[in-house]
Design an enzyme around this catalytic site. Structure first.
Site, PDB file in Angstrom:
ATOM      1  N   ASP A 127       1.126  -1.246  -0.271  1.00 43.34           N
ATOM      2  CA  ASP A 127      -0.469   0.134  -0.050  1.00 43.34           C
ATOM      3  C   ASP A 127       0.743   1.316   0.134  1.00 43.34           C
ATOM      4  O   ASP A 127       1.797   1.451   0.735  1.00 43.34           O
ATOM      5  CB  ASP A 127      -0.887  -0.384   1.146  1.00 43.34           C
ATOM      6  CG  ASP A 127       0.237  -0.395   2.576  1.00 43.34           C
ATOM      7  OD1 ASP A 127      -0.603   0.596   3.506  1.00 43.34           O
ATOM      8  OD2 ASP A 127      -0.021  -1.452   2.651  1.00 43.34           O
ATOM      9  N   GLU A 167      -8.972   4.151  11.047  1.00 41.29           N
ATOM     10  CA  GLU A 167      -8.231   3.445  12.531  1.00 41.29           C
ATOM     11  C   GLU A 167      -8.342   4.668  13.352  1.00 41.29           C
ATOM     12  O   GLU A 167      -8.365   5.897  12.743  1.00 41.29           O
ATOM     13  CB  GLU A 167      -6.486   3.296  11.899  1.00 41.29           C
ATOM     14  CG  GLU A 167      -5.762   4.254  10.853  1.00 41.29           C
ATOM     15  CD  GLU A 167      -4.503   3.238   9.664  1.00 41.29           C
ATOM     16  OE1 GLU A 167      -3.819   4.051  10.762  1.00 41.29           O
ATOM     17  OE2 GLU A 167      -4.581   3.373   8.947  1.00 41.29           O
TER      18      GLU A 167
END
Length: 286
Positions: A9, A100
């Site tokens: 990522d 998150e």
């Protein structure tokens, strides 16, 4: 599983070249496209171009700022979709919601409220035609959202971060796998091969849809129209394995010999096995 793949990522913290990741065995990237309603990754276009050059799959993620707000989640999902369209993210790919704890994303709301907000984001993206998934750390997925409800709705869609150690890891040890239901991908390190990039390994085949049989109906003739009102615009062909080849001019007509899905795109064979034109650049004449 036989179909495990490595993906990385990438965000603006990484460079624009995907060459070093591809050379280590990564078959795809998950590119950061957006954050909240305010941020667009300035390197995404070049990162995606590089991934395509190296024949890598491209998925996208959105860094959530909505916390437990359903209303804000929907607004961010729409901003995310606008950027996905701008980046031409294939609708056979995944959009992951990166939910998150951060200064912009409060995750200490009620578990029920958090789950409703996450599902609201995923619903908007799924409704637009994308596969959807949820990224977070193992602790947050266990304690701050009802992951079982999300998995029940979207199947194995969790992208879970959990590291055996905070340092370089090249190959994951499944002795440290964070066991939970519905895991699609495991982020096992933040320093894969010492490249300061997150390393991820799939537990499901994220690209299974690309194994679909090609369409049975084959047009006889297709026309490649002028693109962007530019008569000098050319369209690049592919070979049957997805490698880019020479260009052909627009405002031309071609006989079609076969149809095949290549790199997730329907393509028409207009000559030899190195001459496949993406159908999206053509119009059927007969």
């Amino acid at each position: 599983m036989a179909n495990r793949e490595y993906l990385v990522d990438v965000s603006a913290y990484q460079g624009t070249s995907m060459a070093q990741y591809h050379s280590r065995g990564a078959t795809g990237i998950i590119v950061k496209g957006t954050e909240g309603q305010w941020y667009r990754n300035p390197l995404a276009v070049k990162q995606i171009a590089s991934a395509h050059y190296h024949h890598m799959w491209v998925h996208m993620y959105h860094f959530a700022n909505f916390g437990h707000s359903v209303h804000q989640a929907k607004l961010e999902a729409r901003a995310c979709l606008a950027e996905a369209k701008h980046l031409n993210i294939n609708k056979k790919r995944y959009i992951f919601c990166d939910w998150e704890a951060s200064a912009q994303n409060y995750i200490q709301g009620s578990r029920l409220a958090n789950t409703k907000a996450v599902l609201a984001f995923m619903k908007v993206c799924h409704g637009a035609g994308y596969h959807v998934g949820l990224y977070s750390g193992a602790s947050a997925l266990r304690n701050n959202v009802d992951a079982s409800t999300i998995v029940k709705k979207y199947g194995a869609c969790l992208w879970v971060a959990s590291y055996a150690t905070m340092g370089r890891i090249d190959t994951p040890s499944f002795a440290y796998f964070p066991s939970m239901n519905g895991v699609a991908m495991w982020q096992f390190t933040d320093n894969w091969h010492g490249l300061n990039v997150d390393g991820n390994i799939t537990l499901i085949d994220l690209h299974a849809e690309n194994k679909a049989k090609p369409a049975k109906e084959i047009p006889k003739i297709v026309y490649v129209p002028i693109i962007n009102n530019n008569p000098n615009y050319h369209v690049r062909l592919l070979d049957s394995k997805g490698h880019y080849q020479k260009y052909i001019a627009t405002n031309t007509r071609w006989k079609v010999w076969s149809v095949k899905i290549i790199n997730g795109m329907k393509c028409y064979k207009i000559g030899t096995d190195t001459q496949w034109v993406p159908a999206k650049f053509t119009k059927i004449i007969k």
